[in-house]
Write an enzyme that holds these catalytic residues in place. Sequence first.
Site, PDB file in Angstrom:
ATOM      1  N   ARG A 134      -6.603  15.706   3.940  1.00 38.47           N
ATOM      2  CA  ARG A 134      -6.708  16.879   4.243  1.00 38.47           C
ATOM      3  C   ARG A 134      -7.903  17.596   3.470  1.00 38.47           C
ATOM      4  NH1 ARG A 134      -2.113  16.609   1.048  1.00 38.47           N
ATOM      5  NH2 ARG A 134      -0.570  17.310   2.766  1.00 38.47           N
TER       6      ARG A 134
ATOM      7  N   TYR B 159     -12.182  18.100 -15.773  1.00 46.59           N
ATOM      8  CA  TYR B 159     -12.963  18.066 -14.745  1.00 46.59           C
ATOM      9  C   TYR B 159     -14.324  17.921 -14.581  1.00 46.59           C
ATOM     10  CZ  TYR B 159     -13.476  19.122  -9.616  1.00 46.59           C
ATOM     11  OH  TYR B 159     -13.883  19.137  -8.371  1.00 46.59           O
TER      12      TYR B 159
END
Length: 460
Positions: free
Chosen positions: A230, A366
Amino acid sequence: MSDKYLDLTRSGPLAVVAKKLGLPRPAKLRRTDPRSVDTPLVPGPVLVLADEGSTAEATTIAEGLLDWDLDVRRDSRLPEHERWGAVILVLTGLSHPAELSAPALELGSTLRQLASSARVITLSRSAPAPAPSPDGVAPALAAARHGVDGFVRTTAKEMRSGTTANGLVLAEGVEVTAPSVRGGLRFLLSARSAFVDGQLIAVGSSAGSEPQDWVRPLGGAVAVVTGAARGIGAEVAAVLARDGARVIGVDVPAAGEALAVTMNRVGGIALQLDITAADAAERILELARSRYGHLDIVVHNAGILRDKTLARMTADRFDALLAVNIAAPLRMNDTFAGELGGGTAPRIISLASTSGIAGNRGQSNYAASKAGVIGMTRALAAPMAQRGGTANAVAPGFIETEMTASIPPVPRQVARWSSSLQQGGQPVDVAETVAFLASPQAGGINGQTVRVCGQLMVGQ
């Protein structure tokens, strides 16, 4: 995912209110229509300008644009009812900052006659590297070439109506007819680069080749995309397939149903696989070889978030993120780097992030992983070049995905408005840039990180 504010302020009463209040009114960007890719390539005639020292190279570029059936002009005067589709400013001959003035002002005189989603593109030379000897580098030459950087980024911030400004920076010795100069020029002219803004893409060599079919340049190539179920990964798979590649989509078993839907849509093969597994790369290669005989393109897209401020960060959150976002690509590249190719020139393209360039609160793990992707890409450039390939990264900014839809409304809107284009990008914008870097015409672009962020106001 959609931006309701953007939809509501394009016309009607809310558009009037937004104008009176001085609120942003983002333009609808020109994106690729899958039914008519690259048609038209630009929304109007193309003007080619140059500094005095670049006239011959500007002529060569203008003649090359005729191959794409463009309306190419050298005179900046335009009838009042017409609008420029693009202005290309050739600055490869600059030797002193003062020489930028005349072509810059001539470009400025054309800006009020740009079409919506038009393009401004510069071609310039890279600044010389510092030399150890006192007289090794001419300061004026270095100043002139560095000056183009600031000029392009500022021009991009002054554009309106979906118009972007970007540049190609050619290494010394790279001709303007090199595949990646023409390929990069075509990419930046086209709707494929809708959300690429304020960027200077370095063309470091004359490697690469022009495709037989500019619309489907990946014909014959086999690609694998991780995290393909996705979002951005699904769009990367779709655009690579649109451009002619045969695609293997990879995602974790928990996303198996969505992965099957995506790969059925693009005519590819689904492989349920955890990329942190020690044998992940071998299983991907085995499948590619058994079905197609080779693997040419790897897109490291899979990634996760485990946000917390550093004071509240836990080891399991930090370690789990690093395992997926950077340790897995590093381990897989140890296998891929020596095995890719056979159909076309090998390509490794990794998803970085603007958080890895400028940092972002709550994302120390991150940001470290995405900055690591940029470092990995630079290190891979030389060994990939020895095999006739490239390694590059794409750094998305704010992209409309399920992940960003979970951000609270106010900070989400602020994030959208913090780019020069005053809106979020779409997953397809990232996919288009990945597909360009995977193409044969991008063979001279290596070790680079291209931002797809609408010129987000962070970092360079």
